[in-house]
Design a protein around this motif. Structure first.
Motif, PDB file in Angstrom:
ATOM      1  N   ASN A   4       0.829  -1.199   0.000  1.00 55.58           N
ATOM      2  CA  ASN A   4       0.000   0.000   0.000  1.00 55.58           C
ATOM      3  C   ASN A   4       0.866   1.253   0.000  1.00 55.58           C
ATOM      4  O   ASN A   4       1.767   1.327  -0.857  1.00 55.58           O
ATOM      5  CB  ASN A   4      -1.141  -0.043   1.033  1.00 55.58           C
ATOM      6  CG  ASN A   4      -0.772  -0.284   2.474  1.00 55.58           C
ATOM      7  OD1 ASN A   4      -0.239  -1.323   2.817  1.00 55.58           O
ATOM      8  ND2 ASN A   4      -1.085   0.643   3.347  1.00 55.58           N
ATOM      9  N   ASP A   5       0.613   2.202   0.851  1.00 57.32           N
ATOM     10  CA  ASP A   5       1.154   3.559   0.728  1.00 57.32           C
ATOM     11  C   ASP A   5       2.635   3.660   0.355  1.00 57.32           C
ATOM     12  O   ASP A   5       3.476   2.981   0.965  1.00 57.32           O
ATOM     13  CB  ASP A   5       1.022   4.307   2.069  1.00 57.32           C
ATOM     14  CG  ASP A   5      -0.258   4.005   2.811  1.00 57.32           C
ATOM     15  OD1 ASP A   5      -1.137   3.332   2.274  1.00 57.32           O
ATOM     16  OD2 ASP A   5      -0.357   4.458   3.965  1.00 57.32           O
TER      17      ASP A   5
ATOM     18  N   GLN B 123       4.527   0.499   2.144  1.00 56.04           N
ATOM     19  CA  GLN B 123       3.878  -0.422   3.074  1.00 56.04           C
ATOM     20  C   GLN B 123       3.764  -1.783   2.398  1.00 56.04           C
ATOM     21  O   GLN B 123       3.288  -1.878   1.261  1.00 56.04           O
ATOM     22  CB  GLN B 123       2.488   0.119   3.453  1.00 56.04           C
ATOM     23  CG  GLN B 123       2.524   1.458   4.172  1.00 56.04           C
ATOM     24  CD  GLN B 123       2.813   1.301   5.654  1.00 56.04           C
ATOM     25  OE1 GLN B 123       1.932   0.958   6.430  1.00 56.04           O
ATOM     26  NE2 GLN B 123       4.058   1.553   6.052  1.00 56.04           N
TER      27      GLN B 123
ATOM     28  N   TRP C 112      -3.615  -7.053   3.451  1.00 56.53           N
ATOM     29  CA  TRP C 112      -2.970  -6.122   4.372  1.00 56.53           C
ATOM     30  C   TRP C 112      -2.646  -6.815   5.705  1.00 56.53           C
ATOM     31  O   TRP C 112      -3.467  -7.569   6.227  1.00 56.53           O
ATOM     32  CB  TRP C 112      -3.883  -4.907   4.610  1.00 56.53           C
ATOM     33  CG  TRP C 112      -3.240  -3.852   5.434  1.00 56.53           C
ATOM     34  CD1 TRP C 112      -2.477  -2.818   4.992  1.00 56.53           C
ATOM     35  CD2 TRP C 112      -3.294  -3.729   6.853  1.00 56.53           C
ATOM     36  NE1 TRP C 112      -2.045  -2.053   6.044  1.00 56.53           N
ATOM     37  CE2 TRP C 112      -2.525  -2.594   7.207  1.00 56.53           C
ATOM     38  CE3 TRP C 112      -3.894  -4.474   7.872  1.00 56.53           C
ATOM     39  CZ2 TRP C 112      -2.364  -2.172   8.526  1.00 56.53           C
ATOM     40  CZ3 TRP C 112      -3.728  -4.060   9.197  1.00 56.53           C
ATOM     41  CH2 TRP C 112      -2.971  -2.916   9.514  1.00 56.53           C
TER      42      TRP C 112
ATOM     43  N   TRP D 262       4.089   1.640  10.255  1.00 53.42           N
ATOM     44  CA  TRP D 262       3.142   2.263   9.336  1.00 53.42           C
ATOM     45  C   TRP D 262       3.752   3.489   8.672  1.00 53.42           C
ATOM     46  O   TRP D 262       4.925   3.768   8.817  1.00 53.42           O
ATOM     47  CB  TRP D 262       1.843   2.572  10.088  1.00 53.42           C
ATOM     48  CG  TRP D 262       1.051   1.328  10.440  1.00 53.42           C
ATOM     49  CD1 TRP D 262       1.483   0.026  10.402  1.00 53.42           C
ATOM     50  CD2 TRP D 262      -0.305   1.287  10.883  1.00 53.42           C
ATOM     51  NE1 TRP D 262       0.469  -0.812  10.784  1.00 53.42           N
ATOM     52  CE2 TRP D 262      -0.641  -0.065  11.092  1.00 53.42           C
ATOM     53  CE3 TRP D 262      -1.281   2.260  11.137  1.00 53.42           C
ATOM     54  CZ2 TRP D 262      -1.915  -0.459  11.529  1.00 53.42           C
ATOM     55  CZ3 TRP D 262      -2.538   1.873  11.569  1.00 53.42           C
ATOM     56  CH2 TRP D 262      -2.849   0.526  11.754  1.00 53.42           C
ATOM     57  N   SER D 263       2.897   4.215   7.989  1.00 52.84           N
ATOM     58  CA  SER D 263       3.410   5.211   7.034  1.00 52.84           C
ATOM     59  C   SER D 263       4.164   6.367   7.665  1.00 52.84           C
ATOM     60  O   SER D 263       3.965   6.709   8.829  1.00 52.84           O
ATOM     61  CB  SER D 263       2.260   5.741   6.192  1.00 52.84           C
ATOM     62  OG  SER D 263       1.897   4.730   5.286  1.00 52.84           O
TER      63      SER D 263
ATOM     64  N   ARG E   3      -1.222   9.331  13.310  1.00 52.87           N
ATOM     65  CA  ARG E   3      -0.199   8.674  12.488  1.00 52.87           C
ATOM     66  C   ARG E   3       0.195   9.465  11.238  1.00 52.87           C
ATOM     67  O   ARG E   3      -0.334  10.512  10.950  1.00 52.87           O
ATOM     68  CB  ARG E   3      -0.693   7.294  12.071  1.00 52.87           C
ATOM     69  CG  ARG E   3      -2.019   7.281  11.315  1.00 52.87           C
ATOM     70  CD  ARG E   3      -2.420   5.822  11.002  1.00 52.87           C
ATOM     71  NE  ARG E   3      -3.667   5.737  10.268  1.00 52.87           N
ATOM     72  CZ  ARG E   3      -4.866   5.579  10.807  1.00 52.87           C
ATOM     73  NH1 ARG E   3      -4.998   5.518  12.112  1.00 52.87           N
ATOM     74  NH2 ARG E   3      -5.946   5.509  10.048  1.00 52.87           N
ATOM     75  N   ASP E   4       1.162   8.879  10.522  1.00 55.00           N
ATOM     76  CA  ASP E   4       1.591   9.322   9.190  1.00 55.00           C
ATOM     77  C   ASP E   4       2.282  10.689   9.195  1.00 55.00           C
ATOM     78  O   ASP E   4       1.832  11.636   8.530  1.00 55.00           O
ATOM     79  CB  ASP E   4       0.405   9.334   8.201  1.00 55.00           C
ATOM     80  CG  ASP E   4      -0.354   8.014   8.193  1.00 55.00           C
ATOM     81  OD1 ASP E   4       0.231   6.989   8.591  1.00 55.00           O
ATOM     82  OD2 ASP E   4      -1.537   8.010   7.788  1.00 55.00           O
TER      83      ASP E   4
ATOM     84  N   GLU F  76      -5.609  10.840   7.188  1.00 56.08           N
ATOM     85  CA  GLU F  76      -4.447   9.974   7.012  1.00 56.08           C
ATOM     86  C   GLU F  76      -3.478  10.662   6.051  1.00 56.08           C
ATOM     87  O   GLU F  76      -3.888  11.454   5.198  1.00 56.08           O
ATOM     88  CB  GLU F  76      -4.862   8.628   6.399  1.00 56.08           C
ATOM     89  CG  GLU F  76      -5.769   7.797   7.294  1.00 56.08           C
ATOM     90  CD  GLU F  76      -6.005   6.382   6.748  1.00 56.08           C
ATOM     91  OE1 GLU F  76      -5.941   5.431   7.529  1.00 56.08           O
ATOM     92  OE2 GLU F  76      -6.256   6.236   5.539  1.00 56.08           O
TER      93      GLU F  76
ATOM     94  N   TYR G 294      -4.466   6.706  -3.614  1.00 61.48           N
ATOM     95  CA  TYR G 294      -4.641   6.973  -2.182  1.00 61.48           C
ATOM     96  C   TYR G 294      -3.294   7.026  -1.480  1.00 61.48           C
ATOM     97  O   TYR G 294      -2.292   6.483  -1.959  1.00 61.48           O
ATOM     98  CB  TYR G 294      -5.517   5.861  -1.566  1.00 61.48           C
ATOM     99  CG  TYR G 294      -6.066   6.226  -0.204  1.00 61.48           C
ATOM    100  CD1 TYR G 294      -7.047   7.201  -0.076  1.00 61.48           C
ATOM    101  CD2 TYR G 294      -5.592   5.604   0.944  1.00 61.48           C
ATOM    102  CE1 TYR G 294      -7.548   7.555   1.161  1.00 61.48           C
ATOM    103  CE2 TYR G 294      -6.083   5.949   2.196  1.00 61.48           C
ATOM    104  CZ  TYR G 294      -7.063   6.928   2.305  1.00 61.48           C
ATOM    105  OH  TYR G 294      -7.553   7.265   3.531  1.00 61.48           O
TER     106      TYR G 294
END
Ligand code: DQQ
Length: 541
Positions: free
Chosen positions: A21-22, A38, A46, A81-82, A145-146, A199, A267
């Motif tokens: 993902n990201d 990710q 996921w 995570w991101s 987050r992120d 996000e 996204y």
């Protein structure tokens, strides 16, 4: 299996297998582009999230490396995570990412390269003083987050933003630091909006001529990704340094009606400043699959990255414009050209001669002969979004001006095809034209259980003033259709899963289902070579 493999991309980034993902921590450092992302090292759904890593010298060909950041410590034991990279003034890159800690709290951690003399920066060290940002009192620890790339304010201190929510309010909370180690929250957020969790925020300056131009328009961009709707929007505005506030332009709304980088499947995007040549801002974004989870498990892979896009401010200051980085054109091979060909109402023609229209780059410029035939705009649509209008008036619904455009990944019997097209309406109140760009995948696949949403965006162009001309570029890559309308003013990425229009069976057409003739002024279609992918994601011990 053969078909699953035929749906893999040739030049859109994806690893050999498993879930992605990201895009994370994208940066340029000493001649090398880094893409982290990710990744689930154990499967095509996921979970077990780590930062996979790939490097490139041209944003096209990639060397796959073992994951760079993975759970090792109490502050990220449940996932990495991101996050983002910041190249510090002495040239050292710092990564800030969200760790899921032992209590399942989301905390922000810093990591530094273990060996700055390794050109690929394979190994990263997480200092023991992590986490450097923990959710304070009153902060929702499961929605925090992120972290963004950091920037320095007029006082020389570092700033970054973390995405969070307070009930339904999405927030970009601002943190400040002198040393990248001790971070203090600002008493108020940089910005907030009533849109649910924010996000992957991204905050950066743009100008109307790339990044550094002088005497040009200059604005800030704040982009957020909405977990509720799975789309992103951005605003343009001013950064008020004294108040530590971002103020969007009055004409631009936060939320569902906001501007989008891409009106399709795109996204958790992230930009970086590319200082390799003429400074440019480059955008990466993730395109999820739209087949079923069972399909993904069978295929053994899920998720791709959109092509890196150069991004800048339109000269009118009203929106951003994007274009695939020029390096992508180095993959162009065999070439077919169409010049000044008229497509009559209800007609279509095949653009023949490519070795594989399933992996191609098509640039077309159209001219509508008779804008007077535009259908009247229904005022009931004034409150509707473009997607609603395009869903009501798909590629096969005859119109006045349009639908006209491309059928890509089409089978020779035209049973399968994805339509990328324009449709033009005329408003009764002010006589202005409304231009829509649509992606209609409703006949893209004979397979059951595929999600086939129509995607659409308005195109902010004055088509009458432009002599009826409008351009379309579409990157076709087996299961990716990534289009740029009006030279990058409206972009739509769509994932499709043909059963017949695969490999050398795929075809490319131009169609016109409107009443007005449409002239194809120029169309240049290119076969695209596959990107060169080397390296291994396995860690040698
Ligand atoms: N994906 C990450 C999160 C982020 C989300 C987890 C966005 O950090 O908020 O894989 O797609």
């Amino acid at each position: 299996q053969a078909r699953d493999d035929a749906l893999r991309t040739g030049y859109h980034f994806q690893p050999p297998k498993h879930w992605i993902n990201d895009p994370n921590g994208v940066m340029y450092h000493k001649g090398v582009y880094h893409l982290f992302y990710q990744y689930n090292p154990k499967g095509a759904v996921w979970g077990n999230i780590v930062w996979a890593h790939a490097v490139s010298t041209n944003l096209v060909d990639w060397t796959m490396l073992p994951p760079a950041i993975y759970p090792t410590a109490p502050f990220d034991v449940n996932g990495c995570w991101s996050g983002s990279a910041t190249v510090l003034p002495d040239g050292t890159p710092a990564i800030m990412y969200t760790g899921i800690d032992g209590q399942n709290r989301q905390v922000q951690n810093v990591a530094y390269p273990k060996d700055l003399s390794d050109p690929f920066l394979r190994d990263w060290v997480k200092p023991d003083y992590n986490p450097v940002i923990a959710p304070g009192p009153g902060v929702n620890a499961s929605a925090f987050r992120d972290p963004t790339t950091a920037w320095r304010g007029p006082d020389g201190d570092w700033r970054l933003v973390v995405g969070t929510k307070d009930n339904h309010l999405g927030l970009a909370v601002l943190y400040k630091s002198k040393d990248f180690k001790t971070w203090t929250p600002s008493p108020q957020p940089l910005h907030s909006g009533d849109t649910g969790m924010w996000e992957c925020p991204d905050f950066f300056p743009v100008t109307s001529r790339g990044v550094d131009g002088s005497g040009v328009l200059r604005k800030h961009v704040l982009k957020v990704s909405l977990d509720l709707t799975r789309f992103e929007y951005y605003t343009l505005g001013e950064y008020d340094h004294a108040a530590e506030k971002y103020v969007p332009d009055a004409s631009l709304a936060d939320g569902n009606d906001g501007l989008r980088y891409d009106y399709g499947d795109f996204y958790a995007s992230k930009t970086f400043l590319d200082v390799s040549g003429t400074r440019r801002r480059v955008l990466w974004g993730w395109a999820n699959e739209s087949d079923s989870t069972a399909d993904d498990v069978r295929k053994g892979w899920a998720g791709v990255q959109a092509v890196p896009r150069k991004l800048w401010l339109a000269r009118d200051g009203r929106q951003l414009v994007q274009w695939p980085v020029a390096e992508i054109e180095s993959l162009r091979g065999g070439h077919v050209n169409v010049t000044r060909r008229v497509v009559r109402p209800g007609a279509h023609f095949e653009v023949a001669g490519l070795a594989s229209p399933a992996q191609a780059d098509v640039e077309a410029s159209f001219r509508v002969r008779d804008l007077g035939r535009a259908e009247p705009w229904d005022p009931a649509w004034d409150k509707a979004d473009a997607q609603t209008v395009c869903a009501a008036r798909g590629a096969d619904a005859k119109g006045g001006v349009g639908p006209f455009g491309l059928w890509v990944l089409a089978s020779d019997d035209l049973e399968e095809k994805t339509a990328v097209f324009f449709r033009v309406f005329k408003r009764g109140d002010n006589g202005k034209h409304v231009v829509l760009m649509c992606n209609d995948p409703s006949t893209s696949s004979k397979e059951d259980g595929i999600y086939k949403p129509t995607f659409a965006g308005f195109v902010d162009v004055d088509i009458a003033n432009n002599g009826g001309k409008i351009a379309l570029r579409t990157l076709i890559d087996h299961s990716v259709v990534e289009s740029f309308g009006a030279r990058g003013r409206t972009c739509i990425l769509s994932r499709v899963y043909p059963t017949k229009a695969i490999g050398d069976k795929a075809r490319l057409y131009v169609f016109n289902n409107g009443e007005s003739d449409v002239m194809v002024n120029h169309l240049n279609a290119y076969d695209m070579r596959s990107a060169n992918i080397t390296g291994s994601m396995e860690r040698s011990t």
